[in-house]
Write an enzyme that holds these catalytic residues in place. Structure first.
Site, mmCIF file in Angstrom:
data_model
loop_
_atom_site.group_PDB
_atom_site.id
_atom_site.type_symbol
_atom_site.label_atom_id
_atom_site.label_comp_id
_atom_site.label_asym_id
_atom_site.label_seq_id
_atom_site.Cartn_x
_atom_site.Cartn_y
_atom_site.Cartn_z
ATOM 1 N N LYS A 97 -5.219 64.907 -3.666
ATOM 2 C CA LYS A 97 -5.861 66.121 -3.147
ATOM 3 C C LYS A 97 -7.171 66.442 -3.870
ATOM 4 C CE LYS A 97 -2.589 67.713 -0.222
ATOM 5 N NZ LYS A 97 -2.779 68.269 1.126
ATOM 6 N N SER A 124 0.568 76.509 -2.188
ATOM 7 C CA SER A 124 1.350 76.601 -3.419
ATOM 8 C C SER A 124 1.497 75.224 -4.050
ATOM 9 C CB SER A 124 2.740 77.169 -3.112
ATOM 10 O OG SER A 124 3.366 76.387 -2.119
#
Lengths: 408, 408
Positions: B81, B113
């Protein structure tokens, strides 16, 4: 094992020669860095953490450390032991008269229930010779299966050193195979030293060629190098020090040789439980300790330092100029566990407990940390750490971290 | 998020451009190989294992596979990511009028989250701008702490998508920050695609420069490359296929773009539990599935595929020539667990469950294995697998492998 008379001298040049010999068979394992762990290492411990230690009431030390982790858990068979085993076998193949004497049929022999067993099995099968491995009957079935999986002939024995040695002697008598001990031999020491040599090369490459490489003040970088890179003879690696675990002392003494003449300090790390810190105690009393009986979780480090290893660590070899290891430090079981958890959760690699002992020293041994602060000053040190192996199962971790299951 | 009108076209050339932009900020993560896992992948399953499946009674397939594992668990923040987040932020910085409009003060906003929260926090703080991260109140405290640790401003919300989006809208209104979604945006897709690009480069380097590199019949090799190596424009990587996990589809669609015109097939892997195989089901029915509610252990893959991602996967973008993903396959929870254990115990790296889904497909999805056998023949395939991340705690493993504690 190659006859001692045919062994190379215990020098850095011999480690370079060993590296050239084994390079086709081993992995050039990666070197990882991690900002979070560097940050923890470079933060003083709390005064409370020093309670109950000789440093109680003192100001916690404030060393600056940039750590370079050499991932021998990613080595073949999952541990640095592949280096020494391949080197021993390659040297044997080149011993005058060895082939003519039927060496490829007689093969090699050792007694080990750990990584050396698998390493020798792999090296022997790669060379096309049998490996006879003496293992205690009580060895864990997965370890026996793994050793057989590398093509070895496993022979069972009792559990004591005397029982294992007796069976090994029988196997040698019946097969004519050559003994390859796990650490106490120059060929093994030189082979293990290649990990330290590679680490020096890889850090030097990162510092000279990578724009975002780790520098005194710059950002960190992951670091890999082509497996084909030649052995560098450069002695300017950018490392200030290297620390390795110390059990029999093969890896530590080989690393000392790999740093000869480079100015790089070499340190050892041991568990303190039940006197497993035999190297540190031996150095303090000026005499090698010949027996250890410890159940430390760092199960690769339960053995006493070998004779040849001791000579290198104390700088007693003819070629050492009196320079051996720069210091050996010990840590407790909970400190090993805490360091192990950081390696798993932060570095995101699987290592066995023995591999975590140097990081535990770096983070929790106040004596070592004070030394770094005093010798390195505000600039700090670039410190290489050899992560020795990764052969542990999920069941092993469950035993090591009982608190992890209670919290779920 | 950069305005869509300013985004690069969804092509391989744009992935190369994204790579040039983010290279100073990311790790060129290592690629690992493993003979044991290759051996398991290249061994037919037993007839019993096929019982209860559509292949019951059939001869188990016998594909030949050489696997190359791209270790994005060793990426910054522990997951791929970081690539998309750094790319999104770097593109924002270059958007006309963005700086003059106070962009460095207003910063970026997202709701997540998971790994995207930490990735955006790191990318924003590196660029010197604030990151406002909306997280559900019930998020695990270590995740909140990690996100704050990267310098983010964490804003709590309720747990439903509607509640999180409402809070994010408020934050955007009050700060003027720009939304950076976790996967459904061209900048994110192009950033994630750089993992596939690097993998192609690294395998090509290993096959051309390493004497002991993996070949159709030769030995395996660990593989690392200098972080400074330029993006290769070569399309001859030596890879036959790449497989990645598929959640929102950022990584998978980026990988499809990275393989455009190279002849490399790209496959996706999903959990089947509770319909988390939304991509495979959507492809089968010719329509994107817009909602998923699954509690698969592969918690990074509980989301439906995004709109932009879907267009790439189905080959509906103007630049795709109709070529999207070559197939998406699903596996069950126990299969994911078994693959995860192999990655931990054999590859000796720590990965989160989502990362194990492609290996589970390779080992246990008979439909995929038959396809490999049919398309590759006896030569087999070199298959790249992207290990997406490694953010899991020891407590997480204890939950995933309850049998490990029972056996201790």
């Amino acid at each position: 094992m190659a006859d001692l008379a045919t062994c190379l001298p215990l020098t850095r040049a011999s480690v370079v020669e060993a590296h050239n010999l084994i390079r086709p068979f081993i992995h050039r394992t990666p070197v990882l860095t991690n900002r979070t762990i560097d940050g923890i290492a470079s933060t003083p411990r709390t005064p409370e953490e020093l309670n109950g230690t000789p440093f109680e009431g003192a100001t916690p030390s404030n060393p600056k450390l940039r750590l370079w982790f050499k991932c021998e858990n990613l080595q073949r068979i999952g541990a640095f032991k592949a280096r020494g085993a391949f080197h021993a076998v390659e040297r044997l193949k080149r011993e005058p008269g060895w082939e003519a004497g039927g060496g490829f049929t007689k093969g090699v022999v050792t007694h080990s229930s750990g990584n050396h067993a698998q390493a020798l099995a792999l090296a022997a099968s790669t060379a096309g010779m049998p490996a006879h491995i003496v293992m205690p009957k009580i060895s864990a079935p997965p370890k026996v299966a793994a050793t057989k999986g590398y093509g070895a002939n496993v022979v069972f024995s009792g559990s004591t050193a005397a029982e294992r040695e007796a069976v090994a002697a029988e196997v040698i008598a019946s097969t004519g195979g050559r003994m390859v001990p796990p650490y106490d031999h120059p060929d093994i020491i030189l082979g293990q030293g290649t990990a330290g040599l590679e680490l020096q090369e890889q850090v030097a490459e990162a510092k000279t060629t990578t724009p975002n490489s780790k520098s005194k003040s710059g950002p960190t970088a992951l670091l890999y190098s082509p497996t084909t890179a030649p052995s560098s003879s450069s002695t300017n690696s950018g490392l200030d020090a290297i620390m390795t675990p110390c059990g029999g002392g093969g890896l530590l003494s080989g690393t000392v040789l790999s740093a000869q003449g480079t100015g790089i300090r070499v340190f050892g790390a041991e568990p303190s439980l039940d006197g497993a810190d035999d190297c540190a105690r031996g150095l303090a009393q000026g005499k090698r300790i010949e027996a250890v009986k410890s159940l430390t979780i760092a199960d690769g480090l339960r053995t006493p330092v070998g004779k040849h290893n001791w000579a290198v660590l104390t700088g007693e070899t003819p070629e050492s100029n009196g320079q051996g290891v720069h210091g050996v430090y010990a840590v407790g079981e909970d400190q090993i566990r805490a360091a192990l958890r950081l390696l798993l959760e932060r570095l995101k690699i699987v290592v066995e407990p023995s591999s975590a002992v140097p990081l535990a020293v770096v983070l929790y041994n106040e004596e070592f940390r004070r030394r770094v602060e005093a010798e390195a000053g505000p600039e700090g040190w670039d410190l290489g750490i050899v992560l020795s192996g990764g052969n542990v199962s999920l069941e092993g971790f469950a035993k090591l971290f009982p608190e992890a299951r209670e919290r779920t």
